[in-house]
Scaffold this active site. Structure first.
Site, short mmCIF file in Angstrom:
data_model
loop_
_atom_site.label_atom_id
_atom_site.label_comp_id
_atom_site.label_asym_id
_atom_site.label_seq_id
_atom_site.Cartn_x
_atom_site.Cartn_y
_atom_site.Cartn_z
N LYS A 193 39.44 42.95 38.31
CA LYS A 193 38.40 42.88 37.28
C LYS A 193 37.88 44.28 37.01
O LYS A 193 36.97 44.78 37.68
CB LYS A 193 37.26 41.95 37.72
N SER A 388 39.48 36.31 29.75
CA SER A 388 38.19 36.13 30.43
C SER A 388 37.44 34.96 29.78
O SER A 388 37.92 33.84 29.78
CB SER A 388 37.38 37.42 30.40
#
Length: 594
Positions: A193, A388
Site C-alpha cells: 500500500k 482500492s
C-alpha cells in the site's frame, strides 16, 4: 475610513462579477434550450464521402458531456465520451457516407485501458474493409499504440517518434516536510500500500518497485504486441529498438517498418483522396467524433426491458459532489436506489473508472449495490482504473469485466494526519494551548503530535477496515480470506494478472458487460439507458458558483487554466486536508506509465 472603502469596493466588485456571471448563465440556459429544440427537430446529416476524424489529444471521459455554451463558440453541443466514441466507430463501419477513419496522432492524457478499448473498436472497424490512416508530426508511444492498428501510419519527415520503454516517476515530500517541521502521522495495512509512501520515505520501496515493475511489464507487453503486429516482426525486435535507443529520427522509424511513409500533411490527404476516388482539388469532408456521435440508446427494436449503464468515474468522496468527475456517496446512493426501484430497468452495468478514496463512502455505496443486486443483475465493467475503493464497490457484482491494461486491485487501507506543531512553533512562533475534560477530546488533531496510545487507535482503525475489505472481497469473489490476503496487501494488478488471480471474471469492454447483463436478465432485446445525466459545462459553473461567491469561482477557474496539467497537483494537495485523519482506500497519487 480607509478600511471602509476597501471593504465597500471589494463588495461592489464581487456584486458586479456575480451579476455578469448570472447574465452569462441565463443566456446559456436560453441557448441550451434553443440548441436542444433545433437538434431535436433537425438531425445533422453526414455528407457523402466523409472521413471520421479521431484526435488523440482529446481527453475521453467515460461519459460524454453537454455544452450549453456551444452557441457562443465553435464547439459542439455534445462532447462524446468513450462510450459514445466506441458506438460511433461501430456505427461508422456500416454507414455508407463514411469512407474511412483518420487518426490524428499527438500526445494523449488517456489511460492505457481507454486506448486499448479504442484500438479494439478500430480493429473491429477494419472488417468493414474501409481504410484507417494515421498521421502525426510527433508520435508518442501511447499514440502509436492506437495508430498501430491503422492500414498506414505516416510520420512528418522532420518529426519525431517514441519507442523507448515506460517510466513511472514518483515525487517524495518526506525531506521537505522535515525541513518545514511538519510531522506526518501515517498508518497503513498492506506492505504494497504505497499511497502514503511519498510522505514517509524518500525513495520507492522494494515492495512498491516490484509492483510497479510488474505493471510496466504487463502494459509494455501489450504495446510490443501491437507494434510488432504492424511492423510485421516479433516483440523481441521491437523491445530491442527501445533498449538500444534505435528510433532517433523519422528514417529510423521507416527503416524499422513502424511507419509506412514519411509524408507531409498535404501528401497524406492526397493519398486519402486517391483511396476515396476524389479529384486532386476536391475537399475531404472530415467529421469529428462530437459531430458524428450517435446519441441513440436503443439496442433492439422491442422493449423487453432496459439495461442501465451507471457511470462511476473519479475519486470516491463522502457526501455530495463538489468537483467534476467525483463519485460522491450521497448522490450516487440516490441514483442506485432509483435504479433498484425502477421496474423497467432489468439489469445494471456499473462502469467503474476510479482510484478509490473514502473508505466510508465506499462502504455506503457497496451496501446500496448489495440491495440492488438482490432485485436485479449487477455487472461491473472496469475502465482505466478500478482500484482500492474502486475495486471495493465492484467486488460483489455478479460478473466483473476488465481490459488487460486495466489497473485494479490495491486491496489495502491507510490513514494520515499531519502535525503542524513544529512548523507553527519553531518557524512561525505560534503556540497552541487548550483545555479539555477528557483525554481524547481533541483527537485527532493537527496541532500536536499524537501520543503512542492515540497512534495505536489509528492503526487499529486501519486494521479493522482492512479486515472488512478482505471479507467483502472474499464474499464477492467466492474465495477464502486467506487467499484474498495473499493477493491483497495493497498490491496493484493489471487486468491480465487480475484474471489469473480471480479478481475479475473475463476480459471485455463495456459492450461485453452489457451483453452479459442481458443474458443474466434473459433479455433478447432491450434498451440501454445511461445514468447519471451527462455533465453540462453550465452545471459545472453552477456548482462552482453555488459553493462560493462568483469571484472565488472565477479565481479557481483562472488557476485551473493557468496551471494546465499541473492543476492535478493543486487538487491533490487540497485533498490531503480533506483526508486528514480519515480512513482511505485509494491508489498512489499520480502513478502513470509513460
Amino acid at each position: 475610513m480607509k478600511q471602509f472603502f476597501k471593504m465597500f469596493f471589494a463588495s461592489l466588485l464581487a456584486m458586479i462579477v456575480a451579476g455578469v456571471v448570472m447574465v452569462v448563465i441565463f443566456i446559456a440556459i436560453i441557448a441550451g434550450l434553443v440548441s436542444k429544440t433545433v437538434s431535436s427537430e433537425k438531425e445533422k446529416k453526414v455528407m457523402t464521402a466523409s472521413v471520421l476524424k479521431i484526435e488523440l489529444d482529446r481527453t475521453m471521459h467515460e461519459q460524454g458531456e453537454t455544452n450549453s455554451f456551444s452557441m457562443f463558440s465553435n464547439d459542439e453541443p455534445y462532447n462524446a465520451g468513450l462510450y459514445d466514441v466506441v458506438k460511433s466507430i461501430k456505427k461508422a463501419a456500416t454507414d455508407d457516407n463514411i469512407k474511412g477513419i483518420f487518426i490524428k496522432l499527438d500526445g494523449t492524457a488517456n489511460g492505457w485501458a481507454t486506448l486499448q478499448q479504442l484500438r479494439q473498436a478500430l480493429t473491429e472497424f477494419k472488417s468493414s474493409k474501409k481504410f484507417i490512416y494515421a498521421y502525426g508530426e510527433n508520435i508518442p508511444q501511447k499514440a502509436y499504440y492506437v495508430a498501430s492498428v491503422a492500414d498506414s501510419v505516416y510520420l512528418n519527415p522532420v518529426g519525431s517518434m517514441e519507442v523507448k520503454g515506460l517510466v513511472s516517476q514518483l515525487t517524495f515530500f518526506k525531506n521537505a516536510l522535515s525541513k518545514l517541521e511538519v510531522q506526518p502521522e501515517i498508518y497503513y495495512a498492506g506492505k504494497f500500500k504505497s499511497a502514503t509512501e511519498p510522505f514517509r520515505a524518500d525513495k520507492i520501496s522494494d515492495a512498491n518497485r516490484v509492483q510497479i515493475t510488474a505493471l510496466q511489464n504487463g502494459i509494455w507487453a501489450e504495446f510490443l504486441n501491437a507494434a510488432a503486429q504492424h511492423a510485421g516482426t516479433d516483440t523481441a525486435s521491437i523491445h530491442a529498438l527501445a533498449t538500444n535507443g534505435s528510433i532517433q529520427f523519422p528514417a529510423d522509424a521507416l527503416k524499422s517498418k513502424l511507419v509506412d511513409g514519411l509524408l507531409y500533411w498535404d501528401e497524406v490527404e492526397d493519398r486519402m483522396r486517391s483511396k476515396m476516388g476524389l479529384k486532386a482539388d476536391e475537399k475531404i469532408n472530415y467529421v469529428s467524433l462530437d459531430e458524428y456521435n450517435d446519441k441513440s440508446v436503443v439496442d433492439g427494436k422491442s422493449e423487453d426491458g432496459r439495461i442501465a449503464v451507471l457511470f462511476a468515474e473519479g475519486d470516491i468522496v463522502d457526501g455530495s459532489k463538489e468537483d467534476d468527475y467525483q463519485i460522491a456517496s450521497e448522490d450516487f446512493v440516490k441514483t442506485i436506489r432509483s435504479l433498484r426501484k425502477n421496474d423497467k430497468v432489468k439489469a445494471v452495468v456499473m462502469r467503474v473508472n476510479s482510484p478509490g478514496g473514502s473508505a466510508l463512502a465506499s462502504e455506503v455505496m457497496l451496501r446500496e449495490l448489495q440491495l440492488l443486486r438482490q432485485k436485479k443483475p449487477l455487472i461491473v465493467s472496469m475502465g482505466d482504473v478500478a482500484a482500492s475503493g474502486g475495486y471495493y464497490i465492484s467486488c460483489q457484482a455478479d460478473s466483473i469485466f476488465a481490459m488487460p491494461n486495466t489497473i485494479t486491485g490495491s486491496i489495502g487501507v491507510f490513514s494520515m494526519l499531519f502535525s503542524i506543531e513544529g512548523l507553527m512553533k519553531n518557524k512561525l512562533g505560534v503556540n497552541f494551548d487548550e483545555v479539555k475534560n477528557a483525554p481524547y477530546a481533541d483527537f485527532p488533531t493537527m496541532s500536536r503530535n499524537l501520543t503512542a496510545n492515540e497512534a495505536q487507535r489509528m492503526q487499529n482503525g486501519v486494521d479493522t477496515i482492512y479486515h472488512i475489505f478482505k471479507s467483502r472481497v472474499a464474499a464477492g469473489r467466492h474465495i477464502s480470506e486467506a487467499d484474498v490476503d495473499s493477493i491483497a496487501q495493497g498490491r496493484v494488478w493489471t487486468g491480465k494478472d487480475a484474471l489469473a488471480i480471480h479478481l475479475i471474471d473475463a476480459y471485455g469492454n463495456l459492450d461485453r458487460a452489457i451483453q452479459s447483463a442481458a443474458a443474466k436478465a434473459k433479455l433478447s432485446s432491450y434498451k440501454v439507458v445511461t445514468y447519471p445525466e451527462p455533465v453540462d459545462k453550465l452545471e459545472k459553473l453552477f456548482r462552482r458558483v453555488s459553493r462560493a461567491n462568483a469571484s472565488t469561482a472565477l479565481t479557481k477557474q483562472m488557476i485551473e487554466n493557468e496551471l494546465g496539467e499541473d492543476y492535478q497537483w493543486y487538487k491533490e494537495f487540497k485533498s490531503l486536508r480533506k483526508m486528514n485523519g480519515k480512513t482511505m482506500m485509494a491508489m498512489p497519487t499520480k502513478l502513470s506509465f509513460e
